[in-house]
Design a protein around this motif. Sequence first.
Motif, PDB file in Angstrom:
ATOM      1  N   PRO A 159       3.324  -5.556  -4.599  1.00  0.00           N
ATOM      2  CA  PRO A 159       3.199  -4.826  -3.325  1.00  0.00           C
ATOM      3  C   PRO A 159       3.699  -3.395  -3.426  1.00  0.00           C
ATOM      4  O   PRO A 159       3.350  -2.558  -2.583  1.00  0.00           O
ATOM      5  N   ALA A 160       4.483  -3.066  -4.427  1.00  0.00           N
ATOM      6  CA  ALA A 160       4.994  -1.698  -4.540  1.00  0.00           C
ATOM      7  C   ALA A 160       3.877  -0.705  -4.825  1.00  0.00           C
ATOM      8  O   ALA A 160       4.051   0.515  -4.621  1.00  0.00           O
ATOM      9  N   LEU A 161       2.792  -1.207  -5.302  1.00  0.00           N
ATOM     10  CA  LEU A 161       1.659  -0.321  -5.583  1.00  0.00           C
ATOM     11  C   LEU A 161       0.892   0.086  -4.318  1.00  0.00           C
ATOM     12  O   LEU A 161       0.005   0.952  -4.388  1.00  0.00           O
ATOM     13  N   LEU A 162       1.177  -0.534  -3.202  1.00  0.00           N
ATOM     14  CA  LEU A 162       0.462  -0.216  -1.959  1.00  0.00           C
ATOM     15  C   LEU A 162       0.709   1.236  -1.571  1.00  0.00           C
ATOM     16  O   LEU A 162       1.820   1.749  -1.709  1.00  0.00           O
ATOM     17  N   PRO A 163      -0.323   1.915  -1.077  1.00  0.00           N
ATOM     18  CA  PRO A 163      -0.128   3.279  -0.586  1.00  0.00           C
ATOM     19  C   PRO A 163       0.683   3.267   0.703  1.00  0.00           C
ATOM     20  O   PRO A 163       0.868   2.218   1.313  1.00  0.00           O
ATOM     21  N   PRO A 164       1.130   4.432   1.159  1.00  0.00           N
ATOM     22  CA  PRO A 164       1.898   4.477   2.408  1.00  0.00           C
ATOM     23  C   PRO A 164       1.079   3.940   3.578  1.00  0.00           C
ATOM     24  O   PRO A 164      -0.145   4.111   3.643  1.00  0.00           O
TER      25      PRO A 164
END
Length: 429
Positions: A59-64
């Motif tokens: 999930p850290a790869l999700l954009p803002p």
Amino acid sequence: MRNSLRFKVALFFSVLTIALLLAQALGVRALAEAQEERLIAALIRDDMTNVLKGYQANPALLPPFDVRMNGYVSGADRESVALPATVRNLPFGTHEIIIDEREIHVAIAPMGTAGTARLYRVYDFNIYEKHFKEVINALMGGTGIFALLTIWLSFGLSGLLVRQVAGLARQVKTLRLGESAPIQPGKYDETELAGLVEAFNDYHQRMAGMIAREKAFTGNVSHELRTPLTTIKTSCELLEQDAAIRGKSRARLQQIERAADNMRELANALLMLAREDSACEVEPVAMAKMIETALTPFADRLAQKGLQTTIDIDGDLHVMANRPALAIVLSNLVDNAVRHTDRGGLHFRYAEGWLSIEDTGPGIPAHAIPHVFDRFYQAGSPDASPAGVGIGLSIVRKLCERYGWPIEIGSEPGQGTRVSLRLPAASRT
């Protein structure tokens, strides 16, 4: 206007080939566009599958998170695209929208366990589509070039296809009866043309035989008919010198002489119509003198009826005409006018290329004017005895058609008749 066979063949092949080229080009374009859409859809589908798996795994790869869009906005390209707010109302799936006059694909998918958030994946295929359109335009341009090439080739090939037809047409034009040998069918490769040549040769031979028989017939008629007429004319002239012949006998003698003259003129007219090359024999003819000559045989009849003749034509006027044919036409027109005129007279005039012969006779009924040139037609009263056989004006019309002299008749009952004949004036040197 008639188009040549070569033009029709070339036009047919050109239109057919161009239609096939256009159909092929449009079909290839439609197929390419459909394949493009399928390819883009497959790319987006595979990319979304990979992206969703990656975001779920990390999930850290999700954009803002974009509050305005109520979701995450991710771009497949490095260049970021600002999506309009209306996109948040679109359902899940792939959509095409226009941003800054560019076609943008947006894939929308649910995010999170509850599916309350949305993932917006933006794809910009403008560069690819631009290259695709260039290829399509090149294809259509190539089709246009091939179409022009097709027209050029069609005219060239059509010339090869119809060359023998054109050659046959030239040979037929130069072929004269009795002057050249029949066309040889062995010169033509096509079976249809060889059959056409054989049919034409057969027709040519039959026509040559018919014309030979016609020439022999007209020659016999010219001799066998003119000889007794000359004898009758000479006998009448000798009998007129006999003072013992008086009264009714002399009147009947004059009738015989006039009938012989009419028969001779009729024979001359029919023989002239039978001559094919007579239409080329034209010369300057003095109009006033021709009329005076045509009136001479009718001097006695004009005097008996007390008819006056007025020739309102310049003595120096000359017209281009065939002299014997014009003499026959004038003789028949004068005879017709004298026969139907009992008072007044005949008036001849020439103006603006038209020779007019006017009489003061009873005129012709309106219903009869269209038929006066018909063979054996007589417009007189059914109770009156006919003065002729009704072929004089028919011969006049045929001679006028042969030599290109338009002729018109105008008449009103009780006011006489006017016959107008167009004769071109000879140029003065």
